[in-house]
Design a protein around this motif. Structure first.
Motif, short mmCIF file in Angstrom:
data_model
loop_
_atom_site.label_atom_id
_atom_site.label_comp_id
_atom_site.label_asym_id
_atom_site.label_seq_id
_atom_site.Cartn_x
_atom_site.Cartn_y
_atom_site.Cartn_z
N LEU A 74 4.67 -43.69 24.37
CA LEU A 74 3.59 -43.67 23.39
C LEU A 74 3.53 -44.98 22.63
O LEU A 74 2.46 -45.58 22.48
N VAL A 75 4.68 -45.47 22.16
CA VAL A 75 4.71 -46.73 21.40
C VAL A 75 4.26 -47.88 22.28
O VAL A 75 3.46 -48.73 21.86
N PHE A 76 4.72 -47.93 23.52
CA PHE A 76 4.34 -49.00 24.42
C PHE A 76 2.84 -48.96 24.70
O PHE A 76 2.18 -50.01 24.73
N ASN A 77 2.29 -47.77 24.89
CA ASN A 77 0.85 -47.65 25.12
C ASN A 77 0.04 -48.07 23.90
O ASN A 77 -1.04 -48.66 24.02
N LEU A 78 0.56 -47.78 22.70
CA LEU A 78 -0.13 -48.23 21.49
C LEU A 78 -0.14 -49.75 21.40
O LEU A 78 -1.15 -50.35 21.02
N PHE A 79 0.97 -50.38 21.76
CA PHE A 79 1.01 -51.84 21.78
C PHE A 79 0.03 -52.39 22.80
O PHE A 79 -0.65 -53.39 22.55
N LEU A 80 -0.05 -51.75 23.97
CA LEU A 80 -0.99 -52.21 24.99
C LEU A 80 -2.44 -52.08 24.52
O LEU A 80 -3.26 -52.96 24.78
N MET A 81 -2.74 -51.00 23.81
CA MET A 81 -4.11 -50.82 23.29
C MET A 81 -4.42 -51.90 22.25
O MET A 81 -5.53 -52.45 22.23
N LYS A 82 -3.46 -52.22 21.40
CA LYS A 82 -3.67 -53.26 20.40
C LYS A 82 -3.90 -54.61 21.07
O LYS A 82 -4.77 -55.38 20.68
N ILE A 83 -3.12 -54.89 22.11
CA ILE A 83 -3.29 -56.15 22.84
C ILE A 83 -4.65 -56.20 23.52
O ILE A 83 -5.33 -57.22 23.50
N LEU A 84 -5.06 -55.09 24.11
CA LEU A 84 -6.36 -55.03 24.78
C LEU A 84 -7.50 -55.28 23.79
O LEU A 84 -8.42 -56.06 24.06
N ILE A 85 -7.43 -54.63 22.63
CA ILE A 85 -8.47 -54.82 21.61
C ILE A 85 -8.48 -56.26 21.13
O ILE A 85 -9.56 -56.87 20.95
N THR A 86 -7.31 -56.86 20.93
CA THR A 86 -7.23 -58.25 20.49
C THR A 86 -7.83 -59.19 21.53
O THR A 86 -8.60 -60.10 21.19
N VAL A 87 -7.51 -58.97 22.79
CA VAL A 87 -8.04 -59.82 23.86
C VAL A 87 -9.55 -59.70 23.94
O VAL A 87 -10.27 -60.71 24.07
N VAL A 88 -10.07 -58.50 23.82
CA VAL A 88 -11.52 -58.30 23.89
C VAL A 88 -12.22 -58.97 22.70
O VAL A 88 -13.26 -59.62 22.87
N MET A 89 -11.65 -58.87 21.51
CA MET A 89 -12.25 -59.52 20.33
C MET A 89 -12.25 -61.04 20.49
O MET A 89 -13.25 -61.69 20.18
N TYR A 90 -11.16 -61.61 20.95
CA TYR A 90 -11.10 -63.06 21.14
C TYR A 90 -12.04 -63.50 22.26
O TYR A 90 -12.66 -64.57 22.17
N LEU A 91 -12.15 -62.71 23.32
CA LEU A 91 -13.09 -63.04 24.40
C LEU A 91 -14.52 -63.00 23.89
O LEU A 91 -15.33 -63.87 24.21
N TRP A 92 -14.85 -62.00 23.09
CA TRP A 92 -16.19 -61.89 22.53
C TRP A 92 -16.50 -63.09 21.63
O TRP A 92 -17.58 -63.69 21.71
N ALA A 93 -15.54 -63.47 20.77
CA ALA A 93 -15.75 -64.61 19.88
C ALA A 93 -15.86 -65.91 20.68
O ALA A 93 -16.71 -66.76 20.37
N ALA A 94 -15.04 -66.07 21.72
CA ALA A 94 -15.12 -67.28 22.55
C ALA A 94 -16.46 -67.34 23.28
O ALA A 94 -17.05 -68.42 23.42
N LYS A 95 -16.93 -66.19 23.73
CA LYS A 95 -18.23 -66.14 24.41
C LYS A 95 -19.35 -66.54 23.46
O LYS A 95 -20.25 -67.31 23.83
#
Length: 161
Positions: A70-91
């Protein structure tokens, strides 16, 4: 910070959720750091990549495998959201910089460029010097550009008298 241009002054309570999210994230990070520093020494923390996962590994409970997942999946979700936000801003920034490019191709191009840049990297330790260089460059730009702007404004003010 990416959402600042989208703030609607007519609905000020909308941005309250961003503040609450930042407060929750700050509390979680602070507690994680405190627990990690209480359990591990400073020398151990310098050697350990993921101290939270090591902390969970020391606890001997029957349900630990589920909690660890559960903890590892929560970290993965946080990383995914961070990557998507940075990709959106870079775009958005790339589209403002090069408005003639087709907007639907910007995200795949950014993903491919990032993929090919990090293709040779096998371990996080190999990526650390790159991140340090890019971090210093970003800090230099973030500090240097406002100072340059203030200098240019001061020179123009002196010329116009």
């Amino acid at each position: 910070m990416f959402l600042f241009p989208y703030i609607d002054e007519k609905k000020p309570r909308w941005f309250l959720s961003v503040y609450v999210g930042h407060v929750i994230t700050t509390i979680v990070y602070t507690l994680t750091c405190l627990v990690s520093f209480m359990y591990f020494s400073f020398e151990q923390l310098k050697l350990i990549s993921f101290p939270v996962l090591n902390l969970i590994a020391y606890v001997e409970i029957e349900l630990i495998e589920r909690i660890e997942s559960l903890v590892f999946n929560l970290f993965l979700m946080k990383i995914l959201i961070t990557v998507v936000m940075y990709l959106w801003a870079a775009k958005l920034l790339l589209h403002r910089g090069i408005p003639s490019m087709n907007e639907k191709w910007l995200a795949p191009i950014l993903i491919l460029v990032a993929f090919f840049i990090t293709l040779r990297v096998d371990v996080v330790y190999e990526l650390a010097p790159w991140l340090l260089i890019f971090g210093f460059a970003a800090a230099g730009i973030a500090i240097g550009l406002p100072i340059l702007l203030l200098l240019i404004l001061w020179i123009r003010r002196r010329r116009n008298g």
